[in-house]
Design an enzyme around this catalytic site. Sequence first.
Site, PDB file in Angstrom:
ATOM      1  N   ARG A  50       0.853  -1.221  -0.051  1.00 56.69           N
ATOM      2  CA  ARG A  50       0.048   0.055  -0.051  1.00 56.69           C
ATOM      3  C   ARG A  50       0.881   1.255  -0.013  1.00 56.69           C
ATOM      4  O   ARG A  50       0.645   2.163  -0.809  1.00 56.69           O
ATOM      5  CB  ARG A  50      -0.850   0.012   1.190  1.00 56.69           C
ATOM      6  CG  ARG A  50      -1.675   1.374   1.439  1.00 56.69           C
ATOM      7  CD  ARG A  50      -2.364   1.924  -0.048  1.00 56.69           C
ATOM      8  NE  ARG A  50      -2.925   3.375   0.382  1.00 56.69           N
ATOM      9  CZ  ARG A  50      -2.157   4.380   0.396  1.00 56.69           C
ATOM     10  NH1 ARG A  50      -1.113   4.091  -0.173  1.00 56.69           N
ATOM     11  NH2 ARG A  50      -2.894   5.484   0.527  1.00 56.69           N
ATOM     12  N   LEU A  64      -1.220   7.280   8.899  1.00 58.62           N
ATOM     13  CA  LEU A  64      -2.422   6.466   8.885  1.00 58.62           C
ATOM     14  C   LEU A  64      -2.056   5.075   7.650  1.00 58.62           C
ATOM     15  O   LEU A  64      -2.964   4.973   6.808  1.00 58.62           O
ATOM     16  CB  LEU A  64      -3.619   7.203   8.430  1.00 58.62           C
ATOM     17  CG  LEU A  64      -4.038   8.220   9.158  1.00 58.62           C
ATOM     18  CD1 LEU A  64      -5.233   9.147   8.573  1.00 58.62           C
ATOM     19  CD2 LEU A  64      -4.236   7.888  10.518  1.00 58.62           C
ATOM     20  N   PRO A  65      -1.174   4.330   7.961  1.00 55.56           N
ATOM     21  CA  PRO A  65      -0.851   3.333   7.377  1.00 55.56           C
ATOM     22  C   PRO A  65      -2.095   2.395   7.233  1.00 55.56           C
ATOM     23  O   PRO A  65      -2.694   2.147   8.204  1.00 55.56           O
ATOM     24  CB  PRO A  65       0.372   2.434   7.516  1.00 55.56           C
ATOM     25  CG  PRO A  65       0.513   2.963   9.169  1.00 55.56           C
ATOM     26  CD  PRO A  65      -0.213   4.323   9.181  1.00 55.56           C
ATOM     27  N   HIS A  66      -2.553   1.714   5.994  1.00 51.52           N
ATOM     28  CA  HIS A  66      -3.536   0.833   5.997  1.00 51.52           C
ATOM     29  C   HIS A  66      -3.515  -0.232   4.892  1.00 51.52           C
ATOM     30  O   HIS A  66      -2.505   0.137   3.874  1.00 51.52           O
ATOM     31  CB  HIS A  66      -4.815   1.641   5.651  1.00 51.52           C
ATOM     32  CG  HIS A  66      -4.814   2.621   4.738  1.00 51.52           C
ATOM     33  ND1 HIS A  66      -4.239   3.704   4.566  1.00 51.52           N
ATOM     34  CD2 HIS A  66      -5.254   2.737   3.375  1.00 51.52           C
ATOM     35  CE1 HIS A  66      -4.342   4.468   3.618  1.00 51.52           C
ATOM     36  NE2 HIS A  66      -5.002   3.689   2.726  1.00 51.52           N
ATOM     37  N   ALA A  67      -4.205  -1.404   5.086  1.00 57.63           N
ATOM     38  CA  ALA A  67      -4.145  -2.305   4.030  1.00 57.63           C
ATOM     39  C   ALA A  67      -5.188  -3.253   4.105  1.00 57.63           C
ATOM     40  O   ALA A  67      -6.082  -3.354   5.187  1.00 57.63           O
ATOM     41  CB  ALA A  67      -2.666  -3.102   4.226  1.00 57.63           C
TER      42      ALA A  67
END
Length: 154
Positions: A50, A64-67
């Site tokens: 991501r 705000l890392p997201h996956a």
Amino acid sequence: MQISEILPAEGTKFISAASSKKQLFHALAEMAEGCFDVNATNVVEALLERESLGPTGVGHGVALPHARMAGLDRVCGLFLRLKKPLDFDSVDRQPVDLVFALFAPEAAGVEHLKALALVSRTLRDDSVCAKLRSNDDAATLYTILTEEKTSQAA
């Protein structure tokens, strides 16, 4: 939706340092494995994949890392406060010390976006960020994150 619905109490942590974004993702992956019973290696790979699309450092010391992840049945999150800010290729080029990671099922639709918007709104609040930055106790960090949203909604 409230933060308490996606962030478990054990999903909040203060860490003294991470030397790189990848090391930070490994710390998140270990937490995710313990909290959500997902494979840590898969978590790191999903976050890196991501991140390769564009940095998730949103500015003002917040990332705000997201996956999307196989094996999840709902959107869930983890929060880390870093004692030593980390270069995160943020949009404002400022190092990051507040990290809220979100993980969603592969087929998650609008719930993933709602959670991202909720966390983003919460961490755009300067008073919330100031409280988070002045505490290093995980239980206190969790309380700040989960109580702020309810008081703002009232």
